[in-house]
Design an enzyme around this catalytic site. Structure first.
Site, PDB file in Angstrom:
ATOM      1  N   GLU A 179       7.243   3.047   7.393  1.00  0.00           N
ATOM      2  CA  GLU A 179       5.947   3.718   7.486  1.00  0.00           C
ATOM      3  C   GLU A 179       5.712   4.157   8.940  1.00  0.00           C
ATOM      4  O   GLU A 179       5.971   3.388   9.873  1.00  0.00           O
ATOM      5  CB  GLU A 179       4.880   2.729   7.040  1.00  0.00           C
ATOM      6  CG  GLU A 179       3.440   3.207   7.071  1.00  0.00           C
ATOM      7  CD  GLU A 179       2.482   2.123   6.590  1.00  0.00           C
ATOM      8  OE1 GLU A 179       1.308   2.452   6.357  1.00  0.00           O
ATOM      9  OE2 GLU A 179       2.904   0.955   6.445  1.00  0.00           O
ATOM     10  N   CYS A 198       3.449   0.227   1.983  1.00  0.00           N
ATOM     11  CA  CYS A 198       2.823  -0.972   2.524  1.00  0.00           C
ATOM     12  C   CYS A 198       1.671  -1.510   1.669  1.00  0.00           C
ATOM     13  O   CYS A 198       1.887  -2.182   0.679  1.00  0.00           O
ATOM     14  CB  CYS A 198       2.375  -0.714   3.960  1.00  0.00           C
ATOM     15  SG  CYS A 198       2.208  -2.235   4.955  1.00  0.00           S
ATOM     16  N   LYS A 242      -0.195   7.665   0.502  1.00  0.00           N
ATOM     17  CA  LYS A 242      -0.557   6.271   0.265  1.00  0.00           C
ATOM     18  C   LYS A 242      -1.855   6.188  -0.536  1.00  0.00           C
ATOM     19  O   LYS A 242      -2.833   6.867  -0.235  1.00  0.00           O
ATOM     20  CB  LYS A 242      -0.706   5.569   1.616  1.00  0.00           C
ATOM     21  CG  LYS A 242      -0.853   4.063   1.579  1.00  0.00           C
ATOM     22  CD  LYS A 242      -0.831   3.538   3.017  1.00  0.00           C
ATOM     23  CE  LYS A 242      -0.881   2.045   3.129  1.00  0.00           C
ATOM     24  NZ  LYS A 242      -0.809   1.605   4.549  1.00  0.00           N
TER      25      LYS A 242
END
Length: 429
Positions: free
Chosen positions: A52, A176, A127
């Site tokens: 990321e 994440c 995300k």
């Protein structure tokens, strides 16, 4: 042209590149990426995954702070380096980056691009679940939520007779916090990300991360200044710089042809009295197994678990699933039709985390890993960690160093195939 349903073995070589980028040091990070890639070029990986915000660094605190690093999917340093790597290695490259929509909305996202061997954009994922740091610079959630896409591979699948096929894997990107409960407020056992991908039979999950070690000072910390002091002492004890790899990389290569290379920086330990801080920094070439087990736990719907049979036979699921009926067909991997919906399926998850320290307070856990969830042992397993036989931990890097993990993986899939040795792609979702 005749067609038949066959079980195929898809054999892929995956490289996981762990980095320690720092805000304002993009060129230096690019130089280290080139150095790492040169070490694995001879092994011809099919997929190379980066963390990321792999080039920019992660810990931005305002829109003006991140603005110089925002780019569009096909314009910017992440796009440029992914194109070069993909063409040079004839591979698929995945990298996280901060995205800007240069239109009237000017929205910004935490995104990851997927670039094929021809240097073309295959997919751009945004995300869905955000960490509070991203809210500080005005990041937006992915309006599409979790997604899947088809990722094609040429002559990478074979049947029991050794016949080769082109194949597309149902694939996904996660970033994440996507693996965590929504805003840390949703019920822990909803397992939103892994439930989605269990239900959609996703076969390959590529996961760029900037996952924190538990000693990081966050907004929940009671004494962040003391934590910052202890973190600084730990870095000094190890001789760690604030970014980069201290001139040394960790290489962990284990391939089916017998190639085995294990290279780690010189063994060092952190001799500090605080047990928690010491555990984060001592033996930095070893993975943080607490984090590895936590990632595995968050894939619980893909894990064998004996207790599901009792839920199923006891009729407990109907009440639970009723409240999810519009968005969910399973709960913790169980459905009304069978105790474990993932049974006899395969999924490979590639967890590509970063390492290092930012702001003197944010410590990243490293420990990049490759997991294979094999869909077996459904009636036997009781533990939801790496001891569960339904997950194979194919390798993990250490928590403290930059480097690369390279593994051969095998994914079993069912496909309708024709007599020209072409596998029909799965239905797109």
């Amino acid at each position: 042209m005749s067609q038949s349903l066959k079980r195929l073995k898809v054999k892929l070589r995956i490289a996981v590149v762990q980095l320690n980028p720092r805000i304002g040091h993009v060129d230096q990070t690019l130089a280290r990426i080139n150095s790492i890639v040169s070490r694995i070029e001879r092994y011809r990986p099919d997929i190379v995954v980066f963390p990321e915000f792999a080039l920019s660094g992660y810990s931005f605190h305002s829109r003006s702070h991140i603005e110089p690093y925002l780019s569009q999917p096909t314009n910017g340093p992440a796009w440029d380096i992914c194109q070069r790597i993909s063409k040079r290695l004839s591979c698929i490259t995945v990298m996280g980056y901060p995205e800007i929509v240069r239109e009237s909305s000017q929205k910004a996202y935490n995104s990851a691009i997927v670039v094929n061997a021809n240097g073309e954009l295959v997919f751009n994922y945004r995300k869905a679940f955000l960490y509070y740091t991203e809210e500080e610079w005005g990041c937006s959630e992915n309006p599409a939520g979790f997604q899947t896409f088809d990722l094609p591979f040429y002559q990478k699948a074979c049947d029991s007779d050794g016949r080769l096929y082109d194949v597309s894997l149902k694939s996904a990107i996660g970033i994440c916090m996507d693996l965590s409960p929504y805003k840390f407020q949703a019920p822990f056992y909803d397992f939103e990300f892994s439930s989605f991908h269990s239900e959609h039979s996703t076969e390959l999950i590529l996961f760029p991360m900037a996952w924190l070690h538990s000693i990081s000072a966050t907004r929940e910390s009671k004494n962040p200044e003391q934590q910052k002091k202890e973190i600084a002492q730990s870095q000094q004890s190890l001789g760690f710089q604030s970014h980069g790899s201290q001139g040394e990389y960790q290489l962990d290569i284990l391939l089916n042809d017998g190639t085995c290379i294990k290279e780690s920086p010189s063994a060092v330990t952190c001799d500090l009295p605080d047990v928690q801080v010491k555990s984060a920094f001592s033996h930095p070439a070893e993975p943080d197994l607490t984090n590895v087990d936590y990632w595995i736990l968050r894939f619980m719907p893909l894990l064998a678990y004996r207790q599901r049979k009792n839920w199923f036979s006891g009729g407990l699921l109907a009440t639970v699933l009723k409240k999810f009926q519009e968005i969910r067909t399973t709960y913790m991997g169980a459905s009304l039709e069978k105790p474990w919906s993932f049974e006899h399926k395969n999924t490979v998850a590639v967890m590509c985390n970063r390492c290092g320290v930012e702001d003197g307070t944010t410590v990243y856990a490293g420990s990049s890993s490759v997991f294979k969830f094999n869909g077996k042992y459904g009636n036997f397993e009781e533990e939801l960690d790496s001891s569960n036989r339904s997950v194979e931990v194919l390798g993990s890097l250490g928590k403290g160093y930059e480097g690369v993990l390279l593994r051969d993986v095998e994914i079993e899939v069912l496909r309708e195939v024709d007599d020209k040795a072409i596998a029909i792609v799965p239905e797109r979702t």
